[in-house]
Structures are given as structure tokens and as C-alpha cells.
Design an enzyme around this catalytic site. Structure first.
Site, PDB file in Angstrom:
ATOM      1  N   CYS A 113       0.819  -1.231   0.000  1.00 33.64           N
ATOM      2  CA  CYS A 113       0.000   0.000   0.000  1.00 33.64           C
ATOM      3  C   CYS A 113       0.843   1.267   0.000  1.00 33.64           C
ATOM      4  CB  CYS A 113      -0.942  -0.002   1.189  1.00 33.64           C
ATOM      5  SG  CYS A 113      -1.955  -1.477   1.283  1.00 33.64           S
ATOM      6  N   HIS A 253      -3.535   6.924   3.203  1.00 36.39           N
ATOM      7  CA  HIS A 253      -3.919   5.655   2.584  1.00 36.39           C
ATOM      8  C   HIS A 253      -5.321   5.294   3.074  1.00 36.39           C
ATOM      9  CE1 HIS A 253      -4.139   1.624   1.239  1.00 36.39           C
ATOM     10  NE2 HIS A 253      -3.895   1.073   2.409  1.00 36.39           N
ATOM     11  N   ASN A 283     -10.180  -0.415   0.021  1.00 36.95           N
ATOM     12  CA  ASN A 283      -8.721  -0.315   0.070  1.00 36.95           C
ATOM     13  C   ASN A 283      -8.150  -0.764  -1.280  1.00 36.95           C
ATOM     14  OD1 ASN A 283      -5.986  -0.676   0.497  1.00 36.95           O
ATOM     15  ND2 ASN A 283      -6.219  -1.718   2.459  1.00 36.95           N
TER      16      ASN A 283
HETATM   17  O1  UT7 Z   1      -3.827  -1.602   3.553  1.00 36.58           O
HETATM   18  C1  UT7 Z   1      -2.823  -2.130   4.367  1.00 36.58           C
HETATM   19  C2  UT7 Z   1      -3.149  -2.099   5.739  1.00 36.58           C
HETATM   20  N1  UT7 Z   1      -4.357  -2.846   6.075  1.00 36.58           N
HETATM   21  C3  UT7 Z   1      -5.073  -2.359   7.051  1.00 36.58           C
HETATM   22  O2  UT7 Z   1      -4.800  -1.282   7.510  1.00 36.58           O
HETATM   23  C4  UT7 Z   1      -6.192  -3.199   7.646  1.00 36.58           C
HETATM   24  C5  UT7 Z   1      -6.115  -3.088   9.133  1.00 36.58           C
HETATM   25  N2  UT7 Z   1      -7.134  -3.821   9.863  1.00 36.58           N
HETATM   26  C6  UT7 Z   1      -8.443  -3.458   9.875  1.00 36.58           C
HETATM   27  O3  UT7 Z   1      -8.849  -2.535   9.198  1.00 36.58           O
HETATM   28  C7  UT7 Z   1      -9.374  -4.182  10.809  1.00 36.58           C
HETATM   29  O4  UT7 Z   1      -8.623  -4.987  11.681  1.00 36.58           O
HETATM   30  C8  UT7 Z   1     -10.432  -5.056  10.097  1.00 36.58           C
HETATM   31  C9  UT7 Z   1     -11.456  -4.159   9.405  1.00 36.58           C
HETATM   32  C10 UT7 Z   1      -9.781  -5.958   9.084  1.00 36.58           C
HETATM   33  C11 UT7 Z   1     -11.204  -5.913  11.086  1.00 36.58           C
HETATM   34  O5  UT7 Z   1     -11.815  -5.094  12.063  1.00 36.58           O
HETATM   35  P1  UT7 Z   1     -11.655  -5.441  13.612  1.00 36.58           P
HETATM   36  O6  UT7 Z   1     -12.416  -4.450  14.360  1.00 36.58           O
HETATM   37  O7  UT7 Z   1     -10.180  -5.568  13.888  1.00 36.58           O
HETATM   38  O8  UT7 Z   1     -12.404  -6.821  13.709  1.00 36.58           O
HETATM   39  P2  UT7 Z   1     -11.822  -8.231  14.205  1.00 36.58           P
HETATM   40  O9  UT7 Z   1     -10.898  -8.786  13.189  1.00 36.58           O
HETATM   41  O10 UT7 Z   1     -11.343  -8.079  15.603  1.00 36.58           O
HETATM   42  O11 UT7 Z   1     -13.123  -9.099  14.215  1.00 36.58           O
HETATM   43  C12 UT7 Z   1     -14.171  -8.887  15.164  1.00 36.58           C
HETATM   44  C13 UT7 Z   1     -15.270  -9.891  14.912  1.00 36.58           C
HETATM   45  C14 UT7 Z   1     -14.775 -11.331  14.815  1.00 36.58           C
HETATM   46  O12 UT7 Z   1     -15.747 -12.166  15.412  1.00 36.58           O
HETATM   47  P3  UT7 Z   1     -15.498 -12.777  16.875  1.00 36.58           P
HETATM   48  O13 UT7 Z   1     -14.244 -13.579  16.768  1.00 36.58           O
HETATM   49  O14 UT7 Z   1     -15.367 -11.581  17.784  1.00 36.58           O
HETATM   50  O15 UT7 Z   1     -16.731 -13.584  17.107  1.00 36.58           O
HETATM   51  C15 UT7 Z   1     -14.741 -11.603  13.336  1.00 36.58           C
HETATM   52  O16 UT7 Z   1     -14.915 -12.968  13.024  1.00 36.58           O
HETATM   53  O17 UT7 Z   1     -15.913  -9.623  13.655  1.00 36.58           O
HETATM   54  C16 UT7 Z   1     -15.922 -10.802  12.867  1.00 36.58           C
HETATM   55  N3  UT7 Z   1     -15.820 -10.415  11.469  1.00 36.58           N
HETATM   56  C17 UT7 Z   1     -16.887 -10.107  10.717  1.00 36.58           C
HETATM   57  N4  UT7 Z   1     -18.197 -10.062  10.985  1.00 36.58           N
HETATM   58  C18 UT7 Z   1     -19.041  -9.682  10.008  1.00 36.58           C
HETATM   59  C19 UT7 Z   1     -14.704 -10.286  10.720  1.00 36.58           C
HETATM   60  N5  UT7 Z   1     -15.022  -9.900   9.481  1.00 36.58           N
HETATM   61  C20 UT7 Z   1     -16.375  -9.773   9.456  1.00 36.58           C
HETATM   62  C21 UT7 Z   1     -17.287  -9.396   8.464  1.00 36.58           C
HETATM   63  N6  UT7 Z   1     -18.601  -9.355   8.788  1.00 36.58           N
HETATM   64  N7  UT7 Z   1     -16.898  -9.058   7.215  1.00 36.58           N
END
Ligand code: UT7
Length: 326
Positions: A113, A253, A283
Site C-alpha cells: 500500500c 492511505h 482499500n
Molecule cells: O492496507 C494495508 C493495511 N491494512 C489495514 O490497515 C487493515 C487493518 N485492519 C483493519 O482494518 C481491521 O482490523 C479489520 C477491518 C480488518 C477488522 O476489524 P476489527 O475491528 O479488527 O475486527 P476483528 O478482526 O477483531 O473481528 C471482530 C469480529 C470477529 O468475530 P469474533 O471472533 O469476535 O466472534 C470476526 O470474526 O468480527 C468478525 N468479522 C466479521 N463479521 C461480520 C470479521 N469480518 C467480518 C465481516 N462481517 N466481514
């Protein structure tokens, strides 16, 4: 003393829109989850027959037209991408050929990125040292081809597209004031594509097909992104002896609305100074900053004399900033 000045910008996006509602029919997710966790509402997805070079060339042609520069006058083409048309040759060489930029040296930069900021930094150095006078820097991706459309953790995040800028040597004080680029290889496994390189070659039957998709530890990447982007932004402010309040427009970004809000808060930047378009494109990795820069430029959000701060973070990890007096 030569400085490097952005004289034209361009962008190109696939026509096909994939909304959060569309995704909710494909994986167990919802518009509410995606919007509240990321800020993304829709993204563009390339059609059959559209490649990274397709959008890169279109964005480049628009930037060339704005700058009033002919392709044959370019002496440098740098493409930031992690989704090249082929492992080799570089997609930059394909772009060079299509544009008819016969005099340009062309190469790809792999900085995920941060690819556009890395490219901008290299072009700035080439121009300041007198090795280049007219450069084309592009960020272009077709991430939809390396996304696992069954993995809700990643498939909701990414989109396709390209952005480009023409950078010319100038005697003005305006232009790129500084660039700062950083790498932290200790974290490479937090965001990568395991398959298709020499470790897990595509031709090896033992290679797991799932390894061809993006793998990301979202939570960890999130924390590093906020820290890295703050560090890169502060490096730009410190090197130029300015405060965040001097910035006219901050173009980060576009990965996650919450990451952008966290950095803006740390820098004490009001919402009116932060450019956001990730709700429309998701993204797009190396393309996100040059697409945003082009939109801001064409929509009149950038005026001559403005101080623009670009700030990126991506796999590697790589991160970096560029401060531009427009
Ligand atoms: O471009 C290069 C850099 N990349 C980034 O900057 C990405 C950085 N990371 C992020 O933006 C975030 O970490 C994400 C958007 C990818 C995820 O958000 P989060 O708040 O960190 O969520 P999480 O991964 O902690 O997931 C929370 C919950 C999980 O369920 P449990 O384990 O708490 O039951 C996931 O399974 O949300 C669940 N989950 C979803 N639920 C509905 C993960 N993806 C989804 C989804 N829809 N698409």
C-alpha cells in the site's frame, strides 16, 4: 537547485460496483458491520479482460493530458503494485510500451500500500539529482484477483483501480518538499500473499490453492498502521519545521476509516482537512493515495500554494509520507 513538482494527476477505476449488500449475499456479513468497522460502502471490481495495466495506462494518459506532457518525453516510469500483470516482466515495461514512452526507464516497486509513496520518493530523488526531468509514477492494483471471496475477514476490504502523477523538474520552491519512507521487515507475515512466489510456486502441485490469497492479521496490522502512519507524518512535519495546523489537506492511505480518524486525532487535524473516499472504493492498496490525490485535485480541494501531506502504510511493513507545496 532542482525540485520535483506534480504537474498532472489521473485516475481510472473499473465500472463494476460491488456494494456491501452484494457482499452480504456472498459471505456472512452485513452493511452495518462493514460500515461501522471500516467505513467502506462499496468498491470497484475489474471485469474479465481488465488487468492492472489497463487501469494504470488509463490513469497515466489522464495525468499526461493534464500535465500537457507527451509520453515520448518521459524519462522515468515507476509503478507501485502487488498485483502486476505477470511476475515478470515488470508491468511498468508493459505500460511504457503501450504509452509509447520509448525514452523512459521503467520498473515496478513492490511496497504494497506504500507503493505510490515509495515511487514518488524515488522519482523525487532522480529529479533532484538531475537523472530525470519528466517522471510518471503510478499506483495500480487488481486486488480482486488475489482476494479469497469466501473469507469475510478480507474480501470486504479491497477494491481495484489506479492513480497516476506526472512529476517534472522545476526551479520553483513549490513541489515535493520532502519524502520519508520506512520498512519494518520483522512484521512481513502479518500481511502477505503466501503463494505464487518461489517459496510456494504456482506450478508445484503441493502448493495449497488457498495460499494464492491475501493473508492478514487485521488487528495487528491495524495497530501498526496507526503507529507507522503517525511516525511518517511526524517525520514530514519535523523535517520541514511545521505543525499539523499548517497542513491544508491530509491524504492518507484509504484502508479503514477508524485508522484515518485515529491518525487525524493524534495529529489534531479537523475533519475538513482530511480527504476520504474509501466509502466508494475500499482499500485499493498502492492506488488509494494517487486516486484520492487526483479526485482532490480535480474537485478543487487542492489550490496553488496548499500544503498537502500524503501518508501511507502497507505490507512489509512499509510506510511513508510526502509533503507537497502545490
Ligand atoms: O492496507 C494495508 C493495511 N491494512 C489495514 O490497515 C487493515 C487493518 N485492519 C483493519 O482494518 C481491521 O482490523 C479489520 C477491518 C480488518 C477488522 O476489524 P476489527 O475491528 O479488527 O475486527 P476483528 O478482526 O477483531 O473481528 C471482530 C469480529 C470477529 O468475530 P469474533 O471472533 O469476535 O466472534 C470476526 O470474526 O468480527 C468478525 N468479522 C466479521 N463479521 C461480520 C470479521 N469480518 C467480518 C465481516 N462481517 N466481514
Amino acid at each position: 537547485m532542482l525540485t520535483a513538482k506534480i504537474t498532472g494527476t489521473g485516475s481510472a477505476l473499473p465500472a463494476k460496483i460491488l456494494t456491501n449488500a452484494d457482499l452480504a449475499l456472498m459471505v456472512d456479513t452485513s452493511d452495518e458491520w462493514i460500515t461501522s468497522r471500516t467505513g467502506i460502502k462499496e468498491r470497484r471490481i475489474s471485469a474479465d479482460g481488465e488487468y492492472t495495466s489497463t487501469f494504470a495506462i488509463e490513469a497515466a494518459r489522464r495525468a499526461l493530458a493534464m500535465a500537457n506532457v507527451l509520453p515520448e518525453d518521459l524519462d522515468l516510469i515507476i509503478l507501485g503494485t502487488v498485483t502486476p500483470d505477470f511476475p515478470f516482466p515488470s508491468t511498468a515495461c508493459i505500460i511504457q510500451n503501450e504509452l509509447g514512452a520509448h525514452k523512459a526507464v521503467a520498473f515496478d516497486v513492490s511496497a504494497a500500500c506504500s507503493g505510490f509513496i515509495y515511487g514518488l520518493s524515488i522519482a523525487d530523488s532522480f529529479i533532484r539529482s538531475g537523472r530525470s526531468r519528466k517522471a510518471l509514477v503510478i499506483g495500480a492494483e487488481v486486488l480482486s484477483r488475489i482476494v479469497d471471496w469466501k473469507d469475510r475477514n478480507t474480501c470486504i476490504l479491497f477494491g481495484d483501480g489506479a492513480g497516476a502523477a506526472i512529476i517534472e523538474a522545476s526551479g520553483d520552491q513549490d513541489g515535493i518538499r520532502s519524502t520519508h519512507i520506512f520498512s519494518n521487515g520483522a512484521c512481513w507475515e502479518l500481511l502477505y500473499q503466501p503463494g505464487s512466489g518461489s517459496r510456494n510456486p504456482a506450478a508445484n502441485p503441493a502448493t495449497d490453492p488457498a495460499s494464492f490469497f491475501i493473508r492478514m492479521e487485521g488487528n495487528e496490522v491495524y495497530k501498526h498502521a496507526v503507529r507507522g502512519m503517525e511516525e511518517a507524518a511526524m517525520a514530514a512535519l519535523d523535517a520541514n519545521g511545521i505543525n499539523a495546523s499548517d497542513i491544508s489537506l491530509f491524504i492518507p492511505h484509504q484502508a479503514n476509516r477508524r485508522i484515518i480518524d485515529a491518525i487525524a486525532k493524534r495529529l489534531d487535524l479537523g475533519a475538513d482537512k482530511v480527504f476520504i473516499n474509501l466509502h466508494r472504493y475500499g482499500n485499493t492498496s498502492s492506488a488509494s493515495i494517487p486516486i484520492a490525490l487526483d479526485e482532490a485535485n480535480r474537485n478543487g480541494r487542492i489550490k496553488p500554494g496548499d500544503l498537502i501531506l500524503l501518508d501511507a502504510f502497507g505490507g512489509g511493513f512499509t510506510y511513508g509520507s510526502a509533503l507537497i507545496r502545490w
